[in-house]
Write an enzyme that holds these catalytic residues in place. Sequence first.
Site, PDB file in Angstrom:
ATOM      1  N   ARG A  48      -8.175   8.923   2.305  1.00  0.00           N
ATOM      2  CA  ARG A  48      -8.196   7.529   1.855  1.00  0.00           C
ATOM      3  C   ARG A  48      -9.079   6.747   2.819  1.00  0.00           C
ATOM      4  O   ARG A  48      -8.640   6.187   3.803  1.00  0.00           O
ATOM      5  CB  ARG A  48      -6.778   6.950   1.834  1.00  0.00           C
ATOM      6  N   SER A 122       0.831   5.371  -7.768  1.00  0.00           N
ATOM      7  CA  SER A 122       1.532   4.416  -6.919  1.00  0.00           C
ATOM      8  C   SER A 122       2.492   3.550  -7.738  1.00  0.00           C
ATOM      9  O   SER A 122       2.128   3.052  -8.805  1.00  0.00           O
ATOM     10  CB  SER A 122       0.534   3.500  -6.200  1.00  0.00           C
ATOM     11  N   LYS A 152      -3.037  -1.298   4.845  1.00  0.00           N
ATOM     12  CA  LYS A 152      -3.563  -1.665   3.541  1.00  0.00           C
ATOM     13  C   LYS A 152      -3.788  -3.164   3.480  1.00  0.00           C
ATOM     14  O   LYS A 152      -2.927  -3.944   3.903  1.00  0.00           O
ATOM     15  CB  LYS A 152      -2.560  -1.230   2.457  1.00  0.00           C
TER      16      LYS A 152
END
Length: 222
Positions: A48, A122, A152
């Site tokens: 990611r 998610s 995030k």
Amino acid sequence: MQKIREILPLYFVAGTQDCRHLGQNGAQNLLSVLKQALEGGITCFQFRDKGKFSLEHSPAAQKALAIACRDMCREYRVPFIVNDNVDLAFELEADGVHVGQTDMAVEVIRAKANKAMIVGWSVNLLEEAKIGEAMAEIDYFGIGPIFPTKSKENPKPTRGMAFIQHLRKSGITKPLVAIGGVKLEHVRTLREFGADGVAMISAISQAENVEAMTKALREAGR
């Protein structure tokens, strides 16, 4: 479904942005942390690499790093998952892809895939989990954020550990991995509440001893 559950106990998620505290060479830092985490016993790795401190501005460098991560994971026989970037996942023949509610639809991913792929989704609300529960295209849910997280930008509302228990009591049977601010001391409770595993970013990438922390996290989840 048993095979999916086997890869979720200790799910490491990271990109160059999560290793910038180690110095300027983000790619090398990530590879170093990943190798230590693999030695420590992670059961899955999600690439990611996104945000202002990542290699998003340099697609060629990002792709090269993703390939290096994939190859390292293959050495250790640990599944390599790509976050959001479905085209990159296909190009690298990744083991899977993880997408959010607003990313490419899971039905489209399955239709485009030319091989069996793990697909994660998610989830932040019970309603989302109920929708996903009925979709054969989804293999597991990433549930969170459980706690506040700095990994995030603009995270969704936190849910707390009891949300895992709530999902199970509400009839959600798909494999669940808890993510978002999860630390060593939370692992056992999350597993007892019904999580099949925990997804870690900072707890591993910023550990003083990555391999030792990874081993401790694995042990806590047994």
